[in-house]
Design a protein around this motif. Structure first.
Motif, mmCIF file in Angstrom:
data_model
loop_
_atom_site.group_PDB
_atom_site.id
_atom_site.type_symbol
_atom_site.label_atom_id
_atom_site.label_comp_id
_atom_site.label_asym_id
_atom_site.label_seq_id
_atom_site.Cartn_x
_atom_site.Cartn_y
_atom_site.Cartn_z
ATOM 1 N N LEU A 48 -7.223 8.544 -10.417
ATOM 2 C CA LEU A 48 -8.097 9.089 -11.386
ATOM 3 C C LEU A 48 -8.033 8.162 -12.577
ATOM 4 O O LEU A 48 -8.825 8.073 -13.248
ATOM 5 C CB LEU A 48 -7.693 10.556 -11.890
ATOM 6 N N MET A 49 -6.851 7.454 -12.967
ATOM 7 C CA MET A 49 -6.773 6.450 -14.076
ATOM 8 C C MET A 49 -7.590 5.358 -13.595
ATOM 9 O O MET A 49 -8.381 4.742 -14.619
ATOM 10 C CB MET A 49 -5.588 6.061 -14.173
ATOM 11 N N LEU A 50 -7.702 4.957 -12.249
ATOM 12 C CA LEU A 50 -8.557 3.950 -11.889
ATOM 13 C C LEU A 50 -10.112 4.221 -12.168
ATOM 14 O O LEU A 50 -10.953 3.373 -12.853
ATOM 15 C CB LEU A 50 -8.356 3.521 -10.563
ATOM 16 N N GLY B 143 4.035 -0.195 -9.300
ATOM 17 C CA GLY B 143 4.447 -1.630 -9.846
ATOM 18 C C GLY B 143 3.224 -2.428 -10.023
ATOM 19 O O GLY B 143 3.180 -2.915 -11.261
ATOM 20 N N GLN B 144 2.404 -2.444 -9.208
ATOM 21 C CA GLN B 144 1.108 -3.393 -9.133
ATOM 22 C C GLN B 144 0.311 -2.620 -10.239
ATOM 23 O O GLN B 144 -0.279 -3.526 -11.084
ATOM 24 C CB GLN B 144 0.382 -2.963 -7.962
ATOM 25 N N LEU B 145 0.194 -1.338 -10.425
ATOM 26 C CA LEU B 145 -0.965 -0.680 -11.325
ATOM 27 C C LEU B 145 -0.299 -0.770 -12.887
ATOM 28 O O LEU B 145 -0.937 -1.027 -13.681
ATOM 29 C CB LEU B 145 -0.945 0.842 -10.865
ATOM 30 N N HIS B 146 1.120 -0.613 -12.934
ATOM 31 C CA HIS B 146 1.645 -0.869 -14.149
ATOM 32 C C HIS B 146 1.308 -2.066 -14.710
ATOM 33 O O HIS B 146 1.077 -2.318 -15.999
ATOM 34 C CB HIS B 146 3.379 -0.653 -13.992
ATOM 35 N N LYS B 147 1.485 -3.298 -13.892
ATOM 36 C CA LYS B 147 1.228 -4.760 -14.243
ATOM 37 C C LYS B 147 -0.261 -4.625 -14.379
ATOM 38 O O LYS B 147 -0.549 -5.486 -15.664
ATOM 39 C CB LYS B 147 1.602 -5.631 -13.055
ATOM 40 N N PHE B 148 -1.023 -4.123 -13.755
ATOM 41 C CA PHE B 148 -2.608 -4.274 -13.794
ATOM 42 C C PHE B 148 -3.032 -3.695 -14.970
ATOM 43 O O PHE B 148 -4.158 -4.260 -15.733
ATOM 44 C CB PHE B 148 -3.055 -3.675 -12.640
ATOM 45 N N PHE B 149 -2.597 -2.485 -15.348
ATOM 46 C CA PHE B 149 -3.111 -1.895 -16.596
ATOM 47 C C PHE B 149 -2.626 -2.624 -17.736
ATOM 48 O O PHE B 149 -3.035 -2.597 -18.932
ATOM 49 C CB PHE B 149 -2.261 -0.410 -16.801
ATOM 50 N N GLN B 150 -1.535 -3.246 -17.729
ATOM 51 C CA GLN B 150 -0.886 -4.292 -18.876
ATOM 52 C C GLN B 150 -1.757 -5.369 -19.010
ATOM 53 O O GLN B 150 -1.874 -5.531 -20.226
ATOM 54 C CB GLN B 150 0.467 -4.812 -18.513
ATOM 55 N N LYS B 151 -2.363 -6.042 -18.013
ATOM 56 C CA LYS B 151 -3.082 -6.986 -18.135
ATOM 57 C C LYS B 151 -4.287 -6.776 -18.745
ATOM 58 O O LYS B 151 -5.023 -7.328 -19.576
ATOM 59 C CB LYS B 151 -3.659 -7.628 -16.851
ATOM 60 N N ILE B 152 -4.921 -5.628 -18.329
ATOM 61 C CA ILE B 152 -6.139 -5.090 -19.063
ATOM 62 C C ILE B 152 -5.928 -4.751 -20.408
ATOM 63 O O ILE B 152 -6.718 -5.178 -21.282
ATOM 64 C CB ILE B 152 -6.737 -3.795 -18.265
ATOM 65 N N GLN C 280 -14.709 -11.268 -18.872
ATOM 66 C CA GLN C 280 -13.177 -10.711 -18.531
ATOM 67 C C GLN C 280 -13.491 -9.203 -18.027
ATOM 68 O O GLN C 280 -12.806 -8.840 -17.055
ATOM 69 C CB GLN C 280 -12.622 -10.627 -19.793
ATOM 70 N N HIS C 281 -14.357 -8.542 -18.684
ATOM 71 C CA HIS C 281 -14.703 -7.010 -18.305
ATOM 72 C C HIS C 281 -15.262 -6.988 -16.806
ATOM 73 O O HIS C 281 -14.963 -5.876 -15.968
ATOM 74 C CB HIS C 281 -15.224 -6.271 -19.519
ATOM 75 N N ASN C 282 -16.369 -7.900 -16.667
ATOM 76 C CA ASN C 282 -16.726 -7.970 -15.137
ATOM 77 C C ASN C 282 -15.595 -8.073 -14.168
ATOM 78 O O ASN C 282 -15.819 -7.554 -13.006
ATOM 79 C CB ASN C 282 -18.023 -8.787 -14.925
ATOM 80 N N LYS C 283 -14.817 -8.923 -14.507
ATOM 81 C CA LYS C 283 -13.687 -9.192 -13.450
ATOM 82 C C LYS C 283 -12.683 -7.846 -13.297
ATOM 83 O O LYS C 283 -12.614 -7.561 -12.402
ATOM 84 C CB LYS C 283 -12.764 -10.203 -14.266
ATOM 85 N N TYR C 284 -12.587 -7.172 -14.525
ATOM 86 C CA TYR C 284 -11.601 -6.038 -14.489
ATOM 87 C C TYR C 284 -12.348 -4.948 -13.528
ATOM 88 O O TYR C 284 -11.944 -4.155 -12.787
ATOM 89 C CB TYR C 284 -11.342 -5.372 -15.796
ATOM 90 N N HIS D 226 -0.810 2.319 -18.531
ATOM 91 C CA HIS D 226 0.470 1.586 -17.978
ATOM 92 C C HIS D 226 1.686 2.216 -18.223
ATOM 93 O O HIS D 226 2.670 1.977 -17.567
ATOM 94 C CB HIS D 226 0.256 0.139 -19.193
ATOM 95 N N TRP D 227 1.949 2.878 -19.239
ATOM 96 C CA TRP D 227 3.059 3.818 -19.584
ATOM 97 C C TRP D 227 3.536 4.693 -18.465
ATOM 98 O O TRP D 227 4.428 5.212 -18.342
ATOM 99 C CB TRP D 227 3.217 4.338 -20.872
#
Ligand SMILES: [Fe+2]
Length: 146
Positions: free
Chosen positions: A88-90, A33-42, A129-133, A24-25
Protein backbone atom coordinates in the motif's frame (compact mmCIF):
# COMPACT_ATOMS: atom_id res chain seq x y z
CA UNK A 1 0.98 32.28 -12.48
CA UNK A 2 4.39 30.66 -12.17
CA UNK A 3 5.12 31.77 -8.58
CA UNK A 4 1.76 30.41 -7.39
CA UNK A 5 2.45 27.11 -9.13
CA UNK A 6 5.92 26.98 -7.56
CA UNK A 7 4.49 27.61 -4.07
CA UNK A 8 2.14 24.68 -4.59
CA UNK A 9 5.06 22.63 -5.91
CA UNK A 10 7.17 23.53 -2.87
CA UNK A 11 4.48 22.39 -0.43
CA UNK A 12 3.67 19.29 -2.48
CA UNK A 13 7.33 18.30 -2.80
CA UNK A 14 7.75 18.75 0.95
CA UNK A 15 4.74 16.50 1.63
CA UNK A 16 5.99 13.92 -0.82
CA UNK A 17 9.45 13.94 0.73
CA UNK A 18 8.10 13.59 4.27
CA UNK A 19 5.85 10.71 3.23
CA UNK A 20 8.66 8.82 1.48
CA UNK A 21 10.85 9.29 4.56
CA UNK A 22 8.00 8.16 6.80
CA UNK A 23 7.68 5.00 4.70
CA UNK A 24 11.47 4.56 4.80
CA UNK A 25 11.26 4.54 8.59
CA UNK A 26 8.21 2.29 8.97
CA UNK A 27 8.22 -0.18 6.08
CA UNK A 28 8.09 -3.86 7.12
CA UNK A 29 7.98 -7.22 5.40
CA UNK A 30 10.16 -9.55 3.32
CA UNK A 31 11.29 -6.70 1.01
CA UNK A 32 12.30 -4.50 3.94
CA UNK A 33 15.93 -3.96 2.91
CA UNK A 34 15.17 -3.00 -0.68
CA UNK A 35 12.18 -0.81 0.12
CA UNK A 36 13.95 0.90 3.01
CA UNK A 37 16.68 1.94 0.55
CA UNK A 38 14.30 2.73 -2.29
CA UNK A 39 12.19 5.05 -0.13
CA UNK A 40 15.39 6.73 1.06
CA UNK A 41 16.43 7.44 -2.54
CA UNK A 42 13.02 8.98 -3.23
CA UNK A 43 12.90 11.21 -0.15
CA UNK A 44 16.51 12.37 -0.49
CA UNK A 45 15.93 13.32 -4.11
CA UNK A 46 12.64 15.12 -3.37
CA UNK A 47 14.25 16.83 -0.40
CA UNK A 48 17.10 18.10 -2.58
CA UNK A 49 14.55 19.90 -4.79
CA UNK A 50 12.97 21.87 -1.93
CA UNK A 51 15.63 24.58 -1.55
CA UNK A 52 15.96 25.32 -5.30
CA UNK A 53 12.16 25.63 -5.67
CA UNK A 54 12.03 28.12 -2.78
CA UNK A 55 14.91 30.11 -4.23
CA UNK A 56 13.28 30.30 -7.68
CA UNK A 57 10.22 31.78 -5.96
CA UNK A 58 12.48 34.41 -4.36
CA UNK A 59 14.30 35.10 -7.63
CA UNK A 60 10.90 35.74 -9.23
CA UNK A 61 10.25 38.40 -6.61
CA UNK A 62 7.85 36.63 -4.23
CA UNK A 63 8.21 35.45 -0.66
CA UNK A 64 8.22 31.71 -0.13
CA UNK A 65 5.98 29.79 2.28
CA UNK A 66 7.84 27.84 4.99
CA UNK A 67 5.65 26.39 7.72
CA UNK A 68 3.73 23.14 8.22
CA UNK A 69 0.56 25.26 8.42
CA UNK A 70 1.09 26.91 5.01
CA UNK A 71 2.34 23.71 3.42
CA UNK A 72 -0.76 21.88 4.67
CA UNK A 73 -2.92 24.54 2.97
CA UNK A 74 -0.99 24.44 -0.30
CA UNK A 75 -0.05 20.77 -0.80
CA UNK A 76 -1.79 18.56 -3.33
CA UNK A 77 -0.61 15.42 -1.51
CA UNK A 78 -2.32 14.21 1.63
CA UNK A 79 -0.09 13.14 4.51
CA UNK A 80 -0.34 9.62 5.92
CA UNK A 81 -0.99 9.11 9.63
CA UNK A 82 -1.40 5.32 9.60
CA UNK A 83 1.33 2.78 8.85
CA UNK A 84 0.23 1.06 5.62
CA UNK A 85 1.49 -2.35 4.52
CA UNK A 86 4.49 -2.24 2.15
CA UNK A 87 2.38 -2.77 -0.98
CA UNK A 88 0.00 0.00 0.00
CA UNK A 89 2.97 2.32 0.58
CA UNK A 90 4.10 1.66 -2.99
CA UNK A 91 0.58 2.17 -4.35
CA UNK A 92 0.20 5.42 -2.45
CA UNK A 93 3.54 6.82 -3.66
CA UNK A 94 2.56 5.85 -7.22
CA UNK A 95 -0.67 7.87 -6.97
CA UNK A 96 1.29 10.77 -5.43
CA UNK A 97 3.84 10.53 -8.26
CA UNK A 98 1.02 11.05 -10.77
CA UNK A 99 -0.08 14.11 -8.80
CA UNK A 100 3.39 15.60 -8.66
CA UNK A 101 4.06 14.89 -12.35
CA UNK A 102 0.81 16.67 -13.32
CA UNK A 103 1.83 19.61 -11.14
CA UNK A 104 5.32 19.70 -12.66
CA UNK A 105 3.77 19.76 -16.14
CA UNK A 106 1.66 22.73 -15.06
CA UNK A 107 4.77 24.49 -13.68
CA UNK A 108 6.63 23.81 -16.92
CA UNK A 109 3.82 25.34 -19.01
CA UNK A 110 3.72 28.42 -16.73
CA UNK A 111 7.51 28.78 -16.87
CA UNK A 112 7.45 28.70 -20.68
CA UNK A 113 4.56 31.13 -20.79
CA UNK A 114 6.45 33.57 -18.55
CA UNK A 115 9.70 33.04 -20.43
CA UNK A 116 11.47 31.64 -17.34
CA UNK A 117 13.72 29.20 -19.18
CA UNK A 118 15.91 28.51 -16.15
CA UNK A 119 12.89 27.40 -14.14
CA UNK A 120 11.58 25.36 -17.09
CA UNK A 121 14.94 23.62 -17.29
CA UNK A 122 14.90 22.78 -13.58
CA UNK A 123 11.29 21.55 -13.80
CA UNK A 124 12.20 19.32 -16.77
CA UNK A 125 14.89 17.68 -14.64
CA UNK A 126 12.41 17.12 -11.81
CA UNK A 127 10.02 15.53 -14.32
CA UNK A 128 12.75 13.21 -15.44
CA UNK A 129 13.39 12.08 -11.82
CA UNK A 130 9.72 11.59 -11.02
CA UNK A 131 9.05 9.71 -14.24
CA UNK A 132 11.85 7.37 -13.22
CA UNK A 133 10.36 6.81 -9.75
CA UNK A 134 6.94 6.21 -11.26
CA UNK A 135 8.39 3.51 -13.47
CA UNK A 136 10.23 1.95 -10.50
CA UNK A 137 7.15 2.06 -8.26
CA UNK A 138 5.08 0.38 -10.99
CA UNK A 139 7.77 -2.26 -11.41
CA UNK A 140 7.84 -3.05 -7.69
CA UNK A 141 4.07 -3.46 -7.73
CA UNK A 142 4.24 -5.82 -10.70
CA UNK A 143 6.78 -8.05 -8.89
CA UNK A 144 4.53 -8.12 -5.84
CA UNK A 145 1.70 -9.59 -7.93
CA UNK A 146 3.76 -12.52 -9.28
FE1 LIG B 1 17.39 6.40 7.36
Amino acid sequence: MLTDDLKTLLATTYSYSIKAQYFHWNVEGPDFGQLHKFFQKIYEDASSAIDPIAEYIRALGEYTPGSFERFAQLTQIQGQVKVPRARLMLEELLVDSDTIIALLNQCFASAEQENAQDVANFIAERLSQHNKYRWQLRSYLKDARA
